[in-house]
Design a protein around this motif. Sequence first.
Motif, PDB file in Angstrom:
ATOM      1  N   VAL A 342       0.817  -1.213   0.000  1.00 54.50           N
ATOM      2  CA  VAL A 342       0.000   0.000   0.000  1.00 54.50           C
ATOM      3  C   VAL A 342       0.855   1.270   0.000  1.00 54.50           C
ATOM      4  N   SER A 343       0.207   2.355  -0.377  1.00 47.36           N
ATOM      5  CA  SER A 343       0.836   3.670  -0.345  1.00 47.36           C
ATOM      6  C   SER A 343      -0.034   4.605   0.493  1.00 47.36           C
ATOM      7  N   ALA A 344       0.570   5.678   0.974  1.00 45.29           N
ATOM      8  CA  ALA A 344      -0.163   6.631   1.802  1.00 45.29           C
ATOM      9  C   ALA A 344      -1.017   7.539   0.920  1.00 45.29           C
ATOM     10  N   ALA A 345      -2.319   7.534   1.150  1.00 40.74           N
ATOM     11  CA  ALA A 345      -3.215   8.424   0.420  1.00 40.74           C
ATOM     12  C   ALA A 345      -3.099   9.842   0.964  1.00 40.74           C
ATOM     13  N   TYR A 346      -3.135  10.805   0.071  1.00 39.17           N
ATOM     14  CA  TYR A 346      -3.106  12.209   0.487  1.00 39.17           C
ATOM     15  C   TYR A 346      -4.316  12.513   1.358  1.00 39.17           C
ATOM     16  N   SER A 358       3.603  14.748  -5.474  1.00 37.27           N
ATOM     17  CA  SER A 358       4.125  13.376  -5.451  1.00 37.27           C
ATOM     18  C   SER A 358       3.337  12.504  -4.490  1.00 37.27           C
ATOM     19  N   SER A 359       2.052  12.742  -4.407  1.00 35.39           N
ATOM     20  CA  SER A 359       1.197  11.990  -3.497  1.00 35.39           C
ATOM     21  C   SER A 359       0.218  11.114  -4.268  1.00 35.39           C
ATOM     22  N   ALA A 360      -0.251  10.056  -3.591  1.00 33.87           N
ATOM     23  CA  ALA A 360      -1.291   9.199  -4.138  1.00 33.87           C
ATOM     24  C   ALA A 360      -2.654   9.718  -3.680  1.00 33.87           C
TER      25      ALA A 360
END
Length: 465
Positions: A342-346, A358-360
């Motif tokens: 997973v990636s950190a959601a804005y 540069s955010s998801a």
Amino acid sequence: MSQENVWRTYSPSAMEELEKVNREYKLCLDEGKTERECIDASVERLVKKGYKSLEAVKEAKQPLKSGDKVYAVCMNKAIAAFHIGKQPLSEGMNILGAHIDSPRIDIKQNPLYENDELAYLDTHYYGGIKKYQWVTIPLALHGVIAKKDGSVVKVNIGEKEDDPVFVITDLLVHLAAKQLEKKANEVIEGEKLDLLFGSRPIEKDETLDKEEKDTVKANVMRLLKEYYDMEEADFASAELEIVPAGKARDCGIDRSMVLAYGQDDRVCSFTSLFAILDVEDVDKTACCILVDKEEIGSVGATGMHSRFFENVLAELIALEGSESELKLRRALANSRMLSSDVSAAYDPMFGEAFEKRSSAFFGKGLVFNKFTGSRGKGGSNDANAEYLAKLRKVMDDAQVAYQYAELGKVDVGGGGTIAYIMANYGMEVIDSGVAVLSMHAPWEITSKADVYEAYKGYKAFLTAK
């Protein structure tokens, strides 16, 4: 470069498929709140799709051929599934790798005690958590009790409507002036995360020792004996995990999101599983590996650092009729992998922690993280540009929505995945996954659209030539 919100692009048929994928995803989250439960859920679905265990394939003594489906399990906490392709294994595989462990609270080996007529289970938290988030919420107890006679009893208390639940207490606000002056990581100390387990003393009868002081503890053990034929000494060989009680739920008035425990990283694990279950004809062998222990460094026999995957692959090469150490090395080096994490959601409520360009973002599809690590890319895999270009074509050809991201501002923090471990074999690896809000909290949030796009992207990757 801004990606369009993918919700605006869906046809009615795509919306129907999106909801179907998410219904199955929520069901898997409910079935799999521990590593062992995730393996059980995975094996059940693999077998229904015609996969055979590695042990059964070896017993049959028949060489592997294109179209064969094989899986292997390690200690009921890790699994690797293979859909054999037209090319020999030495030509490499398309691998999806994710982890099925999630932050939680574990029971210690000598846990049960009584304190002022309250019974508790002593605990040790697992993975990176904000300890204060785990107090005063309904909790469930999952796991197994292994006994000396070789039997293993499954435990699942707190999920059914009429089950009791458990809780970790907190200090009332009226007396918390000093507590509220502490730093957030000290408000609740690790040794105060003990689970409140009971308060009723055992009824007095002729079997009760007259000198017995811990009568609430005695009543707890009476119940455990009744329910699980368990002695106190059996805690030493038990694996019991404390997780939030309750089912995965639709989130938002528009039902556009999923609220559930353990979406890091089961949102990637289950979509990876769905992808390999649905591929039909592959050129390169398709592989899905789901492992344990990522949250504590990928260590141990069931973590990615173990030789489990390598050993299983060696067995498959032997079944191919060409046992060779060199072919094993070639198979690993020639493979391509998506480290599905997973990636950190804005989160606009905490926008100061993110670099927005540069955010998801929710609703913008599968996330590619070219590099992870912390600050100066410490501990990062950092994928090759050429590999990323190939993936762009795969995703564009399959009409998968995707985006690029980093994990917050450069100097704020960071994190790692299993990508660097598999890259040690010389294969091409990149991190790709789903954006998550409130990551590592007891309840995490994902976008249904991103879950769907991850499934589509993983399936496209497995079938890529």
